[in-house]
Design an enzyme around this catalytic site. Structure first.
Site, short mmCIF file in Angstrom:
data_model
loop_
_atom_site.label_atom_id
_atom_site.label_comp_id
_atom_site.label_asym_id
_atom_site.label_seq_id
_atom_site.Cartn_x
_atom_site.Cartn_y
_atom_site.Cartn_z
N ASP A 1 54.95 31.02 69.33
CA ASP A 1 53.96 29.96 69.42
C ASP A 1 53.92 29.22 68.08
O ASP A 1 53.96 29.82 67.01
CB ASP A 1 52.57 30.53 69.75
CG ASP A 1 51.60 29.46 70.19
OD1 ASP A 1 51.25 29.42 71.38
OD2 ASP A 1 51.17 28.64 69.33
N ILE A 2 53.82 27.90 68.15
CA ILE A 2 53.84 27.08 66.93
C ILE A 2 52.58 27.29 66.09
O ILE A 2 52.61 27.04 64.87
CB ILE A 2 54.03 25.59 67.31
CG1 ILE A 2 54.64 24.81 66.16
CG2 ILE A 2 52.73 24.97 67.79
CD1 ILE A 2 55.17 23.44 66.56
N HIS B 1 53.15 29.58 81.30
CA HIS B 1 53.60 30.39 80.17
C HIS B 1 52.65 31.56 79.98
O HIS B 1 51.44 31.42 80.17
CB HIS B 1 53.69 29.56 78.89
CG HIS B 1 52.45 28.80 78.56
ND1 HIS B 1 52.11 27.62 79.21
CD2 HIS B 1 51.45 29.04 77.70
CE1 HIS B 1 50.96 27.17 78.73
NE2 HIS B 1 50.52 28.02 77.82
N GLU C 1 46.52 24.12 78.18
CA GLU C 1 46.82 22.86 77.48
C GLU C 1 48.19 22.32 77.83
O GLU C 1 48.36 21.10 77.92
CB GLU C 1 46.71 23.06 75.97
CG GLU C 1 45.27 23.31 75.53
CD GLU C 1 45.14 23.59 74.05
OE1 GLU C 1 46.17 23.57 73.34
OE2 GLU C 1 44.01 23.86 73.62
N VAL C 2 49.17 23.19 77.99
CA VAL C 2 50.53 22.74 78.32
C VAL C 2 50.76 23.04 79.80
O VAL C 2 50.77 24.21 80.21
CB VAL C 2 51.59 23.45 77.45
CG1 VAL C 2 52.99 23.04 77.88
CG2 VAL C 2 51.36 23.14 75.97
N HIS D 1 51.18 34.00 77.12
CA HIS D 1 51.03 34.33 75.70
C HIS D 1 51.15 35.84 75.57
O HIS D 1 50.46 36.58 76.30
CB HIS D 1 49.65 33.93 75.19
CG HIS D 1 49.33 32.47 75.29
ND1 HIS D 1 49.32 31.64 74.19
CD2 HIS D 1 48.99 31.70 76.35
CE1 HIS D 1 48.98 30.42 74.58
NE2 HIS D 1 48.77 30.42 75.88
N ASN E 1 46.70 31.18 80.77
CA ASN E 1 45.66 30.20 81.04
C ASN E 1 46.13 29.29 82.17
O ASN E 1 47.28 28.84 82.18
CB ASN E 1 45.39 29.36 79.78
CG ASN E 1 44.89 30.22 78.63
OD1 ASN E 1 44.08 31.12 78.82
ND2 ASN E 1 45.37 29.94 77.43
P1 5GP Z 1 47.83 26.94 76.61
O1 5GP Z 1 46.53 26.49 76.00
O2 5GP Z 1 48.47 25.86 77.44
O3 5GP Z 1 47.73 28.27 77.29
O4 5GP Z 1 48.78 27.24 75.37
C1 5GP Z 1 49.71 26.33 74.85
C2 5GP Z 1 50.30 26.95 73.59
O5 5GP Z 1 51.45 26.23 73.26
C3 5GP Z 1 49.37 26.90 72.37
O6 5GP Z 1 49.13 28.23 71.90
C4 5GP Z 1 50.14 26.05 71.37
O7 5GP Z 1 50.00 26.50 70.04
C5 5GP Z 1 51.57 26.17 71.86
N1 5GP Z 1 52.39 24.99 71.58
C6 5GP Z 1 52.05 23.70 71.77
N2 5GP Z 1 53.06 22.89 71.43
C7 5GP Z 1 54.08 23.71 71.02
C8 5GP Z 1 55.40 23.45 70.53
O8 5GP Z 1 55.86 22.31 70.41
N3 5GP Z 1 56.16 24.53 70.20
C9 5GP Z 1 55.68 25.81 70.31
N4 5GP Z 1 56.50 26.79 69.96
N5 5GP Z 1 54.43 26.07 70.77
C10 5GP Z 1 53.65 25.05 71.12
#
Ligand code: 5GP
Ligand code: ZN
Length: 116
Positions: free
Chosen positions: A30-31, A99, A94-95, A101, A86
């Site tokens: 994760d970034i 995925h 968010e994405v 975590h 999520n």
């Molecule tokens: P969500 O809230 O969708 O469950 O989690 C999205 C995750 O993607 C977040 O923890 C965020 O830090 C990670 N993320 C967002 N953009 C990028 C990216 O460009 N590269 C990587 N490696 N992680 C990302």
């Protein structure tokens, strides 16, 4: 999905710190890590979330969990780990590409959710 962030990472169009890949999945750091180990396990195929999965997705969904276990052992979380998925607006996703975590490290990650 041309513009999807995780599809682009899976295709190698956007760099990531990849730790694993196979025919169904990729996994990368994760970034913005929330714990010392914070990996994302991502289907290669564009699946939006668990809100859209069917029985046809069971092979990839099962693989996500067995890979999570292996990656936790290999990436500094040998004494346990947490998997978080999520989903959608209520789930705080968010994405919009499924995925998992995989979070952990040497110390306990803490309470699951704060109670309202
Ligand atoms: P969500 O809230 O969708 O469950 O989690 C999205 C995750 O993607 C977040 O923890 C965020 O830090 C990670 N993320 C967002 N953009 C990028 C990216 O460009 N590269 C990587 N490696 N992680 C990302
Ligand atoms: Zn996608």
């Amino acid at each position: 999905m041309e513009d999807c962030l995780f599809c682009r990472i899976a295709r190698g169009e956007i760099p990531s710190r990849k730790v694993y890949e196979d025919d169904l999945l990729i996994a990368f750091h994760d970034i913005n890590p929330a714990r010392p180990m914070h990996l994302l396990v991502v289907p290669r195929r564009h699946i939006v979330s668990l809100q859209t999965v069917t029985a046809d997705d069971e092979p990839v969904l099962g693989r996500m969990l067995t890979v999570a276990r292996r990656l936790a052992e290999e990436n500094g979380s040998p004494d346990g780990f947490r998997v978080i998925i999520n989903n959608g607006r209520v789930g705080g996703q968010e994405v919009p590409h499924l995925h998992a975590h995989v979070v952990g490290g040497p110390e306990p990650v803490g309470p699951m959710l704060k109670r309202n």
